[in-house]
Design a protein around this motif. Structure first.
Motif, short mmCIF file in Angstrom:
data_model
loop_
_atom_site.label_atom_id
_atom_site.label_comp_id
_atom_site.label_asym_id
_atom_site.label_seq_id
_atom_site.Cartn_x
_atom_site.Cartn_y
_atom_site.Cartn_z
N ASP A 14 15.28 37.69 76.52
CA ASP A 14 14.05 38.13 75.85
C ASP A 14 14.02 39.64 75.69
O ASP A 14 13.64 40.17 74.63
N PHE A 15 14.45 40.33 76.73
CA PHE A 15 14.49 41.80 76.67
C PHE A 15 15.43 42.27 75.57
O PHE A 15 15.11 43.19 74.82
N LYS A 16 16.59 41.63 75.48
CA LYS A 16 17.57 41.99 74.47
C LYS A 16 16.97 41.84 73.06
O LYS A 16 17.15 42.71 72.21
N LEU B 20 14.47 46.20 70.63
CA LEU B 20 14.51 46.98 69.40
C LEU B 20 13.11 47.44 68.97
O LEU B 20 12.97 48.49 68.34
N VAL B 21 12.10 46.66 69.33
CA VAL B 21 10.74 47.01 68.91
C VAL B 21 9.90 47.60 70.05
O VAL B 21 8.73 47.89 69.86
N MET B 22 10.51 47.78 71.21
CA MET B 22 9.78 48.32 72.38
C MET B 22 9.91 49.85 72.43
O MET B 22 10.94 50.39 72.06
N ASN B 23 8.85 50.48 72.95
CA ASN B 23 8.97 51.92 73.20
C ASN B 23 9.73 52.14 74.51
O ASN B 23 9.96 51.20 75.27
N GLU C 141 11.74 50.60 79.92
CA GLU C 141 11.98 50.99 81.32
C GLU C 141 11.26 50.04 82.28
O GLU C 141 11.83 49.60 83.29
N THR C 142 10.02 49.71 81.97
CA THR C 142 9.23 48.80 82.80
C THR C 142 9.89 47.42 82.87
O THR C 142 10.02 46.82 83.94
N LYS C 143 10.31 46.93 81.72
CA LYS C 143 10.94 45.59 81.65
C LYS C 143 12.28 45.58 82.40
O LYS C 143 12.58 44.63 83.14
#
Length: 174
Positions: free
Chosen positions: A75-77, A81-84, A89-91
């Motif tokens: 999910d993180f991968k 691309l759309v995360m700040n 970093e949090t994830k």
């Protein structure tokens, strides 16, 4: 005759006596594969089955948590691309914390299973030891060794007592 000469003569007489008695005395060496006995006796099989059941239960729990972490990584991968940067970093920290928790849980389960194994095998070994003594005496061996840790490279007379010990143990401890 000096003390030194007397001692040397005494030592020579003792060595000669030992050599003569060693030639006339045959030592029968008994050997037992204790690990095979533990795994073959009925009580040992029950302990092995209990440990395997506990291990399998722990393995299922760990597999679920592993799958959960794998899903988080996938999910993180996809979302990275759309995360700040702060959200990334949090994830990542969350995933890393879950990995560490899983490693700690795995180590705890391993310790738990080892302790359980020792708890069950120690009394079993004590009973096996008593049976080995009894079988060794009735078989007429002079010395019995554990064959997997101290293999006999050569003995004029050697007797494997492993199967006899297994049979005697199962007969004595039904």
């Amino acid at each position: 005759m000096t003390f030194k000469e007397f001692s040397m003569k005494k030592i020579l007489v003792l060595v000669a006596a030992m050599m003569m008695s060693a030639q006339t005395m045959a030592v029968v060496v008994g050997k037992v594969d204790v690990q095979k006995v533990i795994l073959s006796v009925n009580e040992g099989k029950k302990i092995k089955d209990q440990l395997k059941k506990t291990f399998d239960e722990k393995q299922k729990i760990l597999k679920k948590e592993e799958d959960k972490i794998r899903k988080m990584q996938e999910d993180f991968k996809k979302q990275s691309l759309v995360m700040n940067d702060k959200a990334k970093e949090t994830k990542q920290r969350e995933i890393q914390e879950n990995i560490i928790k899983l490693q700690q849980k795995t180590a705890g389960y391993q310790r738990e299973i080892q302790e359980l194994e020792q708890k069950h095998k120690k009394p079993l070994f004590e009973k096996i030891k008593a049976v080995i003594n009894s079988v060794s005496k009735s078989s007429g061996v002079d010395l019995t060794i554990e064959s997997s840790t101290a293999p006999v490279l050569y003995a004029k007379s050697e007797k494997d007592l492993t199967d006899e010990v297994i049979a005697a143990y199962n007969k004595k401890h039904k």
